[in-house]
Design an enzyme around this catalytic site. Structure first.
Site, PDB file in Angstrom:
ATOM      1  N   ASP A  49       0.778  -1.520   0.034  1.00 33.01           N
ATOM      2  CA  ASP A  49       0.044   0.566   0.168  1.00 33.01           C
ATOM      3  C   ASP A  49       0.770   1.476  -0.213  1.00 33.01           C
ATOM      4  O   ASP A  49       0.141   2.192  -0.783  1.00 33.01           O
ATOM      5  CB  ASP A  49      -1.031  -0.045   1.139  1.00 33.01           C
ATOM      6  N   ASP A 314     -11.370  -2.472  11.356  1.00 31.17           N
ATOM      7  CA  ASP A 314     -10.408  -3.938  10.420  1.00 31.17           C
ATOM      8  C   ASP A 314      -9.409  -4.756  11.838  1.00 31.17           C
ATOM      9  O   ASP A 314      -9.855  -5.917  11.181  1.00 31.17           O
ATOM     10  CB  ASP A 314      -8.804  -3.444  10.406  1.00 31.17           C
ATOM     11  N   ARG A 387      -5.866  -9.235   5.487  1.00 30.17           N
ATOM     12  CA  ARG A 387      -6.145  -9.769   7.437  1.00 30.17           C
ATOM     13  C   ARG A 387      -7.049 -11.235   7.079  1.00 30.17           C
ATOM     14  O   ARG A 387      -7.237 -11.604   8.685  1.00 30.17           O
ATOM     15  CB  ARG A 387      -7.713  -8.760   7.394  1.00 30.17           C
ATOM     16  N   LYS A 412       0.145  -6.423   1.392  1.00 30.46           N
ATOM     17  CA  LYS A 412      -0.197  -5.044   1.983  1.00 30.46           C
ATOM     18  C   LYS A 412      -0.611  -4.654   2.297  1.00 30.46           C
ATOM     19  O   LYS A 412       0.351  -3.500   2.672  1.00 30.46           O
ATOM     20  CB  LYS A 412      -2.225  -5.840   1.464  1.00 30.46           C
TER      21      LYS A 412
HETATM   22  O1  LIG Z   1      -8.387   6.281   6.486  1.00 33.17           O
HETATM   23  C1  LIG Z   1      -8.071   4.716   6.893  1.00 33.17           C
HETATM   24  O2  LIG Z   1      -6.793   4.423   7.055  1.00 33.17           O
HETATM   25  C2  LIG Z   1      -8.503   3.960   7.226  1.00 33.17           C
HETATM   26  C3  LIG Z   1     -10.221   3.505   7.224  1.00 33.17           C
HETATM   27  C4  LIG Z   1     -10.705   2.646   7.138  1.00 33.17           C
HETATM   28  O3  LIG Z   1     -11.198   2.263   6.036  1.00 33.17           O
HETATM   29  P1  LIG Z   1     -12.714   2.456   6.137  1.00 33.17           P
HETATM   30  O4  LIG Z   1     -13.353   4.152   6.359  1.00 33.17           O
HETATM   31  O5  LIG Z   1     -13.257   2.393   4.725  1.00 33.17           O
HETATM   32  O6  LIG Z   1     -14.024   1.897   6.908  1.00 33.17           O
HETATM   33  C5  LIG Z   1      -9.695   1.577   7.649  1.00 33.17           C
HETATM   34  O7  LIG Z   1     -11.500   0.059   7.179  1.00 33.17           O
HETATM   35  C6  LIG Z   1      -8.644   1.071   6.125  1.00 33.17           C
HETATM   36  O8  LIG Z   1      -7.541  -0.091   6.399  1.00 33.17           O
HETATM   37  C7  LIG Z   1      -7.949   2.407   6.936  1.00 33.17           C
HETATM   38  C1  LIG Z   2     -10.001  -1.861   4.565  1.00 29.92           C
HETATM   39  C2  LIG Z   2      -8.661  -2.184   3.914  1.00 29.92           C
HETATM   40  O1  LIG Z   2      -7.595  -1.214   3.360  1.00 29.92           O
HETATM   41  P1  LIG Z   2      -7.620  -0.042   2.723  1.00 29.92           P
HETATM   42  O2  LIG Z   2      -6.836   0.971   3.236  1.00 29.92           O
HETATM   43  O3  LIG Z   2      -7.461  -0.345   1.268  1.00 29.92           O
HETATM   44  O4  LIG Z   2      -9.435   0.659   2.785  1.00 29.92           O
HETATM   45  C3  LIG Z   2      -7.692  -2.744   5.329  1.00 29.92           C
HETATM   46  O5  LIG Z   2      -6.648  -2.329   5.381  1.00 29.92           O
HETATM   47  O6  LIG Z   2      -8.140  -3.331   5.741  1.00 29.92           O
END
Ligand SMILES: O=C(O)C1=C[C@@H](OP(=O)(O)O)[C@@H](O)[C@H](O)C1
Ligand SMILES: C=C(OP(=O)(O)O)C(=O)O
Length: 426
Positions: A49, A314, A387, A412
């Site tokens: 990522d 998460d 995950r 990831k």
């Molecule tokens: O803003 C962020 O860093 C994240 C927000 C969350 O997503 P959602 O807001 O879509 O739930 C989480 O699941 C993701 O892994 C990271």
């Molecule tokens: C939802 C996730 O990733 P993303 O930042 O791509 O949304 C995650 O890391 O569980």
């Protein structure tokens, strides 16, 4: 396809210093790139990522120097929005924290961009963000399906003003608008429509923006006011905390089979909402000790819980497999947006937990897990979801082996997860 067989683990014990937070790494990289001045980020996460964000910054003309182990990065700030020539195509994998914030920042930049990703990224919604940015004049087109990447963006100066953001599917849409808003030509007032999900991630956003010199008026997560025409200011250095979601697997292992397991790099002072995962383990019966920079868990018999887990989407996946070791039926509610992440996580977790013999009730936005008296050995499909791979490693804490299909998908966010897991296993 590679497979990893984990033999039953008799005991877990030890300390794991978790790698840097994905959420903080990608936010800090983007703000460092937009800032006035040079920022040195330390404890940066080295994973897919973050690589996608770094590669995007390279194509956007940002200069940075990455250390050999890729955990330190010195970024020369652009002193404002990006200015590029030609049509630049950015491939962002399946990184929500790259796709959503870059979409907003590039809509406010000068240049023409195409944002693409892995096939699954084309199924992850972005319409609510595009709709929000359109209200301040953004020029964004969908190249395949309405509401989904890939996107074509014609960057231009955006006006600011009143912006409604639908927060009911992902907090990342609000995060993206918040981080871009100081770049708009006038002040913005963002109003949330729908119930804002994954709220603690907004605290990570606001805290990171504050470290880069931008204050946001937060009216109870319903309305946000941001002054326009500002430039992010480099804090000089930025230390990325350890990843609280990555910590969840080790903490759960301690709760299930400890021994004492300590994670360092993240603790009571963390800005990440996923530290609340430790409270869930405590509610299930584990003993938790907190330090400013560590969390320690000691195992104890675990009991099932019934909990709204919207605030820790998460880390909550780790509870779904921890539930295999708790007496009773664990119910996790208000987690609809598991369905729009790396895979449909509600369906994936239900399918894979059933392979182990668990009794699972999957609803539109909840899951109930009742463990069997004896787990069955199974090969767990991971759906290219890091995950899923990581949370099913916990099955090896029973007296049954488990096979993880495609274990490399942890790249990831946590490329050497299985080595770290082995390091606390006896
Ligand atoms: O803003 C962020 O860093 C994240 C927000 C969350 O997503 P959602 O807001 O879509 O739930 C989480 O699941 C993701 O892994 C990271
Ligand atoms: C939802 C996730 O990733 P993303 O930042 O791509 O949304 C995650 O890391 O569980």
């Amino acid at each position: 396809m590679q497979q990893l067989r984990l033999e039953p683990i008799h005991r877990v014990q030890g300390t794991v210093n978790v790698p840097g937070s994905k959420s903080l790494s990608n936010r800090a990289l983007l703000l460092a790139a937009l800032a006035n001045g040079t920022t040195t980020l330390t404890n940066l996460l080295d994973s897919d990522d973050i690589r996608h964000m770094l590669e995007a910054l390279t194509l956007l003309g940002v200069s940075y120097q990455l250390s050999e182990d890729k955990t330190q990065c010195t970024v020369i700030g652009n002193n404002g929005v990006f200015n590029t020539d030609g049509n630049i195509e950015l491939f962002l994998g399946n990184a929500g924290t790259a796709m959503r914030p870059l979409c907003a920042a590039l809509a406010a930049s000068h240049g023409e961009y195409v944002l693409t990703g892995e096939p699954r990224m084309e199924e992850r919604p972005i319409g609510a963000l595009v709709d929000a940015l359109s209200q301040v004049g953004a020029d964004i087109d969908y190249l395949k399906s309405n509401g989904y990447p890939p996107l074509h963006i014609k960057g231009k100066s955006l006006s600011g003003g009143k912006i409604q953001v639908d927060g009911s599917v992902s907090s990342q849409f609000l995060t993206a608008v918040l981080m871009a808003a100081p770049l708009f030509s006038s002040d913005s007032e963002i109003e949330i429509v729908g119930e804002l999900v994954s709220k603690p991630y907004i605290d990570i956003t606001l805290d990171t923006m504050a470290k880069f010199g931008i204050d946001v008026e937060n009216q109870d997560y319903q309305r946000f006011k941001i002054v326009g025409n500002q430039t992010y200011q480099s804090p000089g250095t930025f230390l990325v905390e350890g990843d609280a979601s990555s910590a969840s697997y080790f903490l759960a292992a301690g709760a299930i089979k400890g021994g004492v397991v300590k994670v360092t790099g993240v603790g009571a002072k963390s800005i990440q909402g996923d530290i609340k995962f430790a409270d869930v383990l405590e509610a299930m019966g584990a003993k938790v000790t907190w330090g400013d920079d560590f969390i320690e868990v000691t195992g104890a018999p675990l009991r099932a819980i019934d909990m709204d887990m919207n605030h820790i989407p998460d880390a909550a996946m780790t509870i779904a497999t921890t539930a295999l070791f708790a007496t009773g039926t664990t119910k996790m509610t208000n987690i609809y947006n598991w369905r729009v992440k790396e895979t449909d996580r509600l369906a994936a977790m239900a399918t894979e937990l059933r392979k182990l013999g668990a009794d699972v009730n999957e609803g539109h936005d909840f899951i109930e897990v009742t463990p069997p008296s004896q787990l069955k050995e199974a090969a767990i499909d991971t759906y290219n979801d890091h995950r899923v791979a990581m949370c099913f490693s916990l099955v090896a804490l029973s007296d049954t082996a488990v096979v993880i299909n495609d274990p490399g998908c942890t790249a990831k966010t946590f490329p050497d997860y299985f080595e770290r897991f082995a390091s606390i296993s006896e």
